[in-house]
Each structure stands twice: as structure tokens, then as C-alpha cells.
Motif scaffolding. Structure first.
Motif, PDB file in Angstrom:
ATOM      1  N   VAL A 183      30.595   9.393 -72.974  1.00  0.00           N
ATOM      2  CA  VAL A 183      29.677   8.272 -72.104  1.00  0.00           C
ATOM      3  C   VAL A 183      29.258   7.181 -72.559  1.00  0.00           C
ATOM      4  O   VAL A 183      30.253   6.684 -73.456  1.00  0.00           O
ATOM      5  CB  VAL A 183      28.811   8.818 -73.591  1.00  0.00           C
ATOM      6  N   TYR A 184      30.067   6.494 -71.870  1.00  0.00           N
ATOM      7  CA  TYR A 184      29.778   4.848 -71.529  1.00  0.00           C
ATOM      8  C   TYR A 184      28.454   4.227 -70.968  1.00  0.00           C
ATOM      9  O   TYR A 184      27.548   4.809 -70.989  1.00  0.00           O
ATOM     10  CB  TYR A 184      30.150   5.008 -69.744  1.00  0.00           C
ATOM     11  N   PHE A 185      28.335   2.817 -71.692  1.00  0.00           N
ATOM     12  CA  PHE A 185      27.053   1.829 -71.700  1.00  0.00           C
ATOM     13  C   PHE A 185      27.813   0.434 -71.272  1.00  0.00           C
ATOM     14  O   PHE A 185      28.905   0.372 -71.289  1.00  0.00           O
ATOM     15  CB  PHE A 185      26.740   1.814 -73.292  1.00  0.00           C
ATOM     16  N   GLN A 218      24.737   4.960 -68.847  1.00  0.00           N
ATOM     17  CA  GLN A 218      24.767   4.327 -69.197  1.00  0.00           C
ATOM     18  C   GLN A 218      24.272   3.379 -69.084  1.00  0.00           C
ATOM     19  O   GLN A 218      24.446   2.660 -69.190  1.00  0.00           O
ATOM     20  CB  GLN A 218      24.099   4.567 -70.910  1.00  0.00           C
ATOM     21  N   VAL A 219      23.589   3.068 -67.678  1.00  0.00           N
ATOM     22  CA  VAL A 219      22.731   2.161 -67.238  1.00  0.00           C
ATOM     23  C   VAL A 219      20.857   1.513 -67.539  1.00  0.00           C
ATOM     24  O   VAL A 219      20.106   2.126 -68.036  1.00  0.00           O
ATOM     25  CB  VAL A 219      23.321   2.298 -66.040  1.00  0.00           C
ATOM     26  N   GLY A 220      20.735   0.287 -66.789  1.00  0.00           N
ATOM     27  CA  GLY A 220      19.166  -0.067 -66.922  1.00  0.00           C
ATOM     28  C   GLY A 220      19.290  -0.992 -65.866  1.00  0.00           C
ATOM     29  O   GLY A 220      17.682  -1.224 -66.070  1.00  0.00           O
ATOM     30  N   SER A 221      19.427  -0.189 -64.777  1.00  0.00           N
ATOM     31  CA  SER A 221      18.970  -0.530 -63.547  1.00  0.00           C
ATOM     32  C   SER A 221      19.501   0.634 -61.917  1.00  0.00           C
ATOM     33  O   SER A 221      20.436   1.059 -61.862  1.00  0.00           O
ATOM     34  CB  SER A 221      19.691  -2.186 -62.841  1.00  0.00           C
ATOM     35  N   ILE A 249      24.092  10.797 -64.906  1.00  0.00           N
ATOM     36  CA  ILE A 249      23.069   9.042 -64.984  1.00  0.00           C
ATOM     37  C   ILE A 249      22.204   8.687 -66.617  1.00  0.00           C
ATOM     38  O   ILE A 249      21.368  10.259 -66.600  1.00  0.00           O
ATOM     39  CB  ILE A 249      22.787   7.785 -63.879  1.00  0.00           C
ATOM     40  N   ILE A 250      22.513   7.993 -67.225  1.00  0.00           N
ATOM     41  CA  ILE A 250      21.611   7.410 -68.038  1.00  0.00           C
ATOM     42  C   ILE A 250      20.862   6.540 -68.085  1.00  0.00           C
ATOM     43  O   ILE A 250      21.342   5.215 -67.901  1.00  0.00           O
ATOM     44  CB  ILE A 250      22.488   7.838 -69.419  1.00  0.00           C
ATOM     45  N   ALA A 251      19.687   6.743 -67.680  1.00  0.00           N
ATOM     46  CA  ALA A 251      18.370   5.908 -66.995  1.00  0.00           C
ATOM     47  C   ALA A 251      17.375   4.933 -68.337  1.00  0.00           C
ATOM     48  O   ALA A 251      16.701   5.684 -68.822  1.00  0.00           O
ATOM     49  CB  ALA A 251      17.548   6.059 -65.754  1.00  0.00           C
ATOM     50  N   GLN A 252      18.109   3.711 -68.675  1.00  0.00           N
ATOM     51  CA  GLN A 252      17.208   3.043 -70.086  1.00  0.00           C
ATOM     52  C   GLN A 252      16.349   2.202 -69.968  1.00  0.00           C
ATOM     53  O   GLN A 252      16.772   1.331 -69.191  1.00  0.00           O
ATOM     54  CB  GLN A 252      18.524   2.819 -71.047  1.00  0.00           C
ATOM     55  N   ILE A 271      19.512  11.801 -66.179  1.00  0.00           N
ATOM     56  CA  ILE A 271      19.034  11.277 -67.968  1.00  0.00           C
ATOM     57  C   ILE A 271      17.827  10.383 -67.788  1.00  0.00           C
ATOM     58  O   ILE A 271      18.414   9.131 -68.680  1.00  0.00           O
ATOM     59  CB  ILE A 271      19.598  11.561 -68.783  1.00  0.00           C
ATOM     60  N   ALA A 272      16.746  10.875 -69.236  1.00  0.00           N
ATOM     61  CA  ALA A 272      16.220   9.512 -69.195  1.00  0.00           C
ATOM     62  C   ALA A 272      15.625   9.121 -70.595  1.00  0.00           C
ATOM     63  O   ALA A 272      16.230   9.451 -71.663  1.00  0.00           O
ATOM     64  CB  ALA A 272      14.345  10.202 -69.113  1.00  0.00           C
ATOM     65  N   SER A 273      16.090   7.969 -70.961  1.00  0.00           N
ATOM     66  CA  SER A 273      16.502   6.792 -72.077  1.00  0.00           C
ATOM     67  C   SER A 273      15.242   6.148 -72.291  1.00  0.00           C
ATOM     68  O   SER A 273      14.920   4.887 -71.488  1.00  0.00           O
ATOM     69  CB  SER A 273      17.265   6.567 -72.004  1.00  0.00           C
ATOM     70  N   GLY A 274      14.847   6.168 -73.490  1.00  0.00           N
ATOM     71  CA  GLY A 274      13.242   4.945 -74.022  1.00  0.00           C
ATOM     72  C   GLY A 274      12.723   5.247 -74.130  1.00  0.00           C
ATOM     73  O   GLY A 274      11.716   5.786 -73.140  1.00  0.00           O
ATOM     74  N   GLY A 275      11.553   5.967 -75.676  1.00  0.00           N
ATOM     75  CA  GLY A 275      10.382   6.061 -74.963  1.00  0.00           C
ATOM     76  C   GLY A 275      10.859   7.300 -75.916  1.00  0.00           C
ATOM     77  O   GLY A 275       9.415   7.820 -75.265  1.00  0.00           O
ATOM     78  N   PHE A 276      11.323   8.367 -75.934  1.00  0.00           N
ATOM     79  CA  PHE A 276      11.467   9.850 -76.283  1.00  0.00           C
ATOM     80  C   PHE A 276      11.798  10.511 -77.244  1.00  0.00           C
ATOM     81  O   PHE A 276      13.204   9.819 -77.605  1.00  0.00           O
ATOM     82  CB  PHE A 276      11.960  10.451 -74.694  1.00  0.00           C
TER      83      PHE A 276
END
Length: 343
Positions: free
Chosen positions: A102-104, A125-128, A143-146, A176-181
Motif C-alpha cells: 500500500v503506497y501513499f 492512496q491518493v487525494g485527487s 485506488i484508495i481515494a482519500q 476504496i473510499a477513505s475519510g469519514g468511514f
């Protein structure tokens, strides 16, 4: 007609876990106890091995495998790790036959290629949207979308429910959804938007198996969602202008809880704690761990806005179980209880 379980997503099939819940690979906090407990419960545990030695990584991987044969990942940060150390970290993972990396942070295509050549699947894991597209093009498998409401380092600027559908529309691989779960209802919401699962950090920081110090865990369960701040006050050890979401404390308040464009060199290296003889600096990205002593409440208390939903310290297996039970209850309330058959 064959019934299908909406909680058995393509992510579960890809990595071999039972439930589409990823425990975030939080550096320092996510060690073998937590990763093994999450994976043994049927979700996807992850070791947070940011800037750790190759020997430590091998030891942690072996400790997980002594306790479970279920799939797990190892989290590395190529953009925030000296190149030689990163090469040693990844080599250790490949030598130990780790199946999932898992990379970020910034997308580093060469790091994806190296992991893939070593036989690993890559979760990025990305933010855009742009970073998601770049990671997929470079060979990432997931993809982990943060979203910006997530805890710890935050690389994006919009909420997860805004980012998630855009990323899903932009790539063909599972997202994958990330942030608020942190509960079953939010898992169902993410799946309804097209996600293949959720990525959870804050709720697992407050687990019994987390290596976070008790001070950190108690602050999370006491805090409301309004008590986090988005700041780059904790800059030592990371690239410049790397904002984090943390619980407000004396350190953030003295800087007015805002983004200033700080970097590692902007702050005095003021040691306020120590870990086995190693100084821990006030403005570093170190969060309070069991192995530390000192003014721990002034360190980076990583937590997302979902902290308002985390009200007790629980075993990791209980967290996973309650999320899945809550998700199935919500599906039943929505009238979808007859679309799957539980084994």
C-alpha cells in the motif's frame, strides 16, 4: 437465480479477504498486533512501516503470519522516505513474499513497477482524480481515494463523498473510499456510490491492539467532530507543505490552527518526548506511541472528523464485526435483505 452478497465486493475477490474494510497503514500505530487482529477478523489489516528498518519490517511481517494466514498489506511511503531506505524496505517485503503493498502521497511510478516486478499487488492512496489516473496508468491494482476529512496526512482538498464518484468514473480498477468511514452505514453509503470498500484509520487507532499511546486513544474517544484541525504544523520528517488532520492541542493552538506552508526546516527541533533513547520533536510527524514518554499530549494526535463517532476503545475484531452487522442491518432496513445468502 443466484443471490449475491453486496458486501462481497471485487476488492474482496482481488485480495482474498471476507469483508471490504481496509485498516489504514498508520506509521507507528499499525504494527503486528493490529494488522493481525483485523485480518483474522476477515477484513484487510495493514502494517504501517513508514521509514522503518528492513529488519523491523521482516519481524513485523513474520509476527502477523504467526497469528493469521489471512491476507494483509504493508504500507510504505516512497515520496517521504530516503531512496536507499525505501529500496531496502521494499526488498524486505518482496523477500518475505508480501502479496500486497500500500503506497501513499505523491504517485511514484517506479515504486509501483518495482513492487509489481516483485510479485505484489499495489494499492495506491491518493487525494485527487489526477493522481488516481496516474497511479492506474503506472500499474496500480486498487485506488484508495482519500477525502480531506480523513485523519493523519491528507493529500487532497475535497471531501470523500465529492472525490469518490469522480475517481470511480475516471479509472477502471477498484476504488476504496477513505475519510469519514467508521461504521456499517458509511460502508453501505460508499458501496452505493460505487466503491469497492472503505479504508478506516481513526476507529482503529482507538482499538485495543493499536500501538498508539493511551493518551491518544482517550483523546479520540472524548473528542467531537469539531475538534480536529487541518494543519501543516507537524512537518519534521515529511516533504514540505504536507498537511495533516489532528486533534487540536497546545502545539496547533500556538500556530492558530492553520496552514502556513511550513517545512522541516521551519521549526526548531525541540525534543519534548523520547522513544527508547530517540528524541521526539514537538513539530515532527510522530504520534504518541506506547513506547514513548514525555509531553505526549503535545505531539501529533492524528484523527479524522469521524472521531465524533468513535466513543469507546474496542478490540479490532469487535470493530470489524460491528461494522458488518451494522451494514447488514442497514441493508435490511433499506429492503435489500433478500438479495444475498450468508454462508
Amino acid at each position: 437465480m443466484t443471490k449475491t452478497d453486496p458486501l462481497k465486493t471485487e476488492f474482496c475477490s482481488l485480495v482474498g479477504c471476507d469483508y471490504p474494510i481496509i485498516q489504514a497503514g498508520m506509521g507507528g500505530v499499525a504494527r503486528w498486533e493490529l494488522a493481525a487482529a483485523v485480518s483474522a477478523a476477515g477484513a484487510f489489516g495493514c502494517l504501517g512501516m513508514v521509514r522503518e528498518s528492513a529488519d523491523r519490517i521482516r519481524s513485523e511481517i513474520r509476527a502477523v503470519r504467526q497469528r493469521t494466514d489471512r491476507p494483509f498489506g504493508v504500507n510504505l511511503i516512497p515520496a517521504a522516505t530516503p531512496p536507499q531506505l525505501f529500496a531496502q524496505e521494499l526488498a524486505a517485503c518482496i523477500d518475505e513474499n508480501v502479496e500486497h503493498i500500500v503506497y501513499f502521497w505523491d504517485v511514484v511510478p517506479a515504486a509501483i513497477d518495482a513492487a509489481k516486478r516483485g510479485g505484489c499487488k499495489v494499492l495506491y492512496q491518493v487525494g485527487s482524480v489526477e493522481d488516481a489516473v496516474e497511479a492506474e496508468a503506472a500499474g496500480a491494482d486498487v485506488i484508495i481515494a482519500q477525502g480531506v476529512e480523513g485523519g493523519g496526512h491528507v493529500h487532497g482538498h475535497v471531501t470523500s463523498l465529492t472525490l469518490l464518484p469522480q475517481v470511480i468514473n475516471a479509472v477502471k480498477i477498484p476504488v476504496i473510499a477513505s475519510g469519514g468511514f467508521a461504521d456499517g452505514a458509511s460502508l453501505i453509503a460508499a458501496i452505493a456510490l460505487g466503491s469497492a470498500g472503505v479504508h478506516c484509520g481513526t476507529v482503529f487507532v482507538a482499538s485495543e491492539e493499536s500501538f498508539a499511546h493511551q493518551i491518544h486513544k482517550e483523546r479520540i474517544i472524548q473528542a467531537r467532530e469539531t475538534e480536529t484541525v487541518h494543519t501543516d504544523a507537524f512537518a519534521i520528517n515529511w516533504p514540505p507543505q504536507s498537511p495533516v488532520r489532528v486533534l487540536a492541542n497546545k502545539t496547533t493552538q500556538c500556530l492558530n490552527d492553520r496552514l502556513w506552508g511550513y517545512s522541516d526546516q521551519s521549526f526548531p527541533h525541540d525534543a519534548i518526548a523520547e522513544e527508547e533513547g530517540r528524541p521526539v520533536y514537538r513539530f515532527s510527524t510522530d504520534s504518541p506511541l506506547r513506547s514513548m514518554t514525555g509531553e505526549l499530549d503535545q505531539l501529533a494526535l492524528f484523527a479524522g472528523q469521524v472521531t465524533g463517532q468513535v466513543n469507546e476503545i474496542r478490540p479490532a475484531a469487535m470493530i470489524v464485526d460491528q461494522m458488518i452487522r451494522h451494514a447488514r442491518q442497514r441493508l435490511k432496513q433499506l429492503g435489500f435483505d433478500d438479495v444475498w445468502r450468508e454462508e
